[in-house]
Scaffold this active site. Structure first.
Site, PDB file in Angstrom:
ATOM      1  N   VAL A  63      13.337 -44.412 -88.006  1.00 45.83           N
ATOM      2  CA  VAL A  63      13.962 -45.729 -87.920  1.00 45.83           C
ATOM      3  C   VAL A  63      12.932 -46.763 -88.355  1.00 45.83           C
ATOM      4  O   VAL A  63      11.817 -46.785 -87.838  1.00 45.83           O
ATOM      5  CB  VAL A  63      14.399 -45.997 -86.456  1.00 45.83           C
ATOM      6  CG1 VAL A  63      15.098 -47.342 -86.350  1.00 45.83           C
ATOM      7  CG2 VAL A  63      15.296 -44.868 -85.948  1.00 45.83           C
ATOM      8  N   CYS A  64      13.304 -47.602 -89.298  1.00 47.25           N
ATOM      9  CA  CYS A  64      12.365 -48.617 -89.799  1.00 47.25           C
ATOM     10  C   CYS A  64      11.998 -49.594 -88.691  1.00 47.25           C
ATOM     11  O   CYS A  64      12.882 -50.203 -88.073  1.00 47.25           O
ATOM     12  CB  CYS A  64      12.964 -49.382 -90.967  1.00 47.25           C
ATOM     13  SG  CYS A  64      12.013 -50.852 -91.398  1.00 47.25           S
TER      14      CYS A  64
END
Lengths: 130, 129, 102
Positions: free
Chosen positions: A77-78
């Site tokens: 997940v960024c």
């Protein structure tokens, strides 16, 4: 063949996450590798364990967690996109003074470099979005 | 310790970022730019394409005070400093919107969609925002 | 190099298919998924675009997305190939890169 997947929309609102899941399952079934799924833009919303769909609906977050565990897929997940949208793991919660975290099993928060790295290491990057 | 991608002899792939949406209405333009900036650190062959409403990302004179959002357009001017110099803009997309190269805030290569298509065919990774 | 282009928007809603076809080189493969499958129905008012481009591109449509929207495979434009997710994976694997027109 080694696949990288980019998901840029949240679950339920768009079909993107469902399509990505179906694509991953089909790829794995055919003997391909899914090295990493990178969640960006509103795609980070795939990673909150607080997701509670009605019982007769699919649980997309759990589906990712289960697929990742079974096949050793790296769910990333960024961090910047996650911070904007309130997705935090324990470390991020501490760093940003939040009173809890909501990341689901099997997901990890990391930088955008993980997407570029997937692009370098994978044979194909397939994007699912709106 | 150097990360694997920081070593000199690492693989170089061709990455193309396709920008098709106007800024501010959605976050795609801004978050696309964030990936582009990160990709510069990996010493890859990076190019940016602006087509459809994406050409508005490069429009001069963006003033966002009235909508309460940050004007991120100056960042496009900084790309050169990151050695990202391949900016391609669709001639057709400009014309359809009554724009010309003079309306853009950075130096770009204006080219036809068929020229961009040839470039796209030549990429290893195409990311669309 | 041969590219796979995927389109996921109905031609009645957005220009993704037009945009794709204006930038896809001859010989490319175009796969319609999600809401884009409505564009694969024969006699829809956008069908001529696909029919007129069949010599340039090979068109595919995702069967599960057709079925979900109640579209019978028999109503798909002649020459548009219906594939399942396994076929989608094969298309990605057998082309050199893939662009998603979102």
């Amino acid at each position: 063949m080694k696949f990288g997947i980019l998901v840029t929309e949240g679950p339920y609102q768009h079909q993107a996450s469902d399509s990505a899941l179906q694509f991953c399952r089909a790829a794995l079934e055919k003997g391909h590798e899914v090295m990493r799924v990178f969640f960006y833009n509103d795609g980070v919303n795939n990673s909150t364990r607080y997701t509670t769909p009605p019982q007769d609906d699919r649980n997309i977050v759990n589906s990712w967690s289960e697929l990742a565990e079974k096949h050793g897929i790296d769910l990333v997940v960024c961090v910047a996109a996650a911070q904007r949208r309130g997705i935090v793991d324990e470390g991020e919660a501490q760093r940003n003074g939040k009173d809890g975290n909501n990341i689901a099993e099997g997901f990890r928060i990391s930088g955008l470099g993980q997407l570029v790295e997937a692009g370098i290491q994978c044979d194909r990057i397939v994007t699912f979005g709106d | 310790m150097a990360e694997p991608w920081e070593e000199d002899e690492g693989p170089v792939k061709k990455f193309m970022f396709v920008n098709r949406k106007a800024p501010y209405g959605t976050i795609y333009a801004l978050e696309s730019l964030e990936v582009v900036l990160i990709s510069a650190a990996f010493d890859q062959d990076v190019s940016l394409v602006f087509v459809d409403d994406g050409v508005y990302q490069l429009k001069k004179g963006q003033t966002t005070d009235g909508i309460g959002m940050k004007n991120f357009s100056p960042t496009y001017r900084a790309l050169e400093g990151y050695d990202i110099e391949k900016l391609y803009v669709s001639k057709e997309s400009l014309e359809e919107r009554g724009l010309s190269e003079d309306d853009l805030l950075v130096d770009v290569q204006v080219m036809s969609k068929s020229e961009i298509a040839d470039l796209m065919d030549d990429q290893d990774v195409v990311l669309s925002f | 190099m041969t590219m796979l282009h995927t389109v996921n928007k109905s031609p009645f809603e957005r220009n993704a298919l037009d945009s794709c076809m204006s930038m896809a080189n001859k010989g490319s493969k175009i796969l319609l998924i999600e809401d884009a499958v409505v564009g694969a129905v024969d006699k829809n008012t956008h069908a001529e675009k696909i029919k007129g481009a069949m010599s340039d591109y090979t068109f595919y449509v995702l069967g599960p997305d057709l079925q979900a929207r109640g579209i019978d495979e028999g109503n798909v434009i002649d020459g548009v190939n219906v594939v399942d997710y396994a076929g989608y994976v094969d298309l990605v694997a057998e082309t050199d890169n893939v662009q998603s027109w979102l």
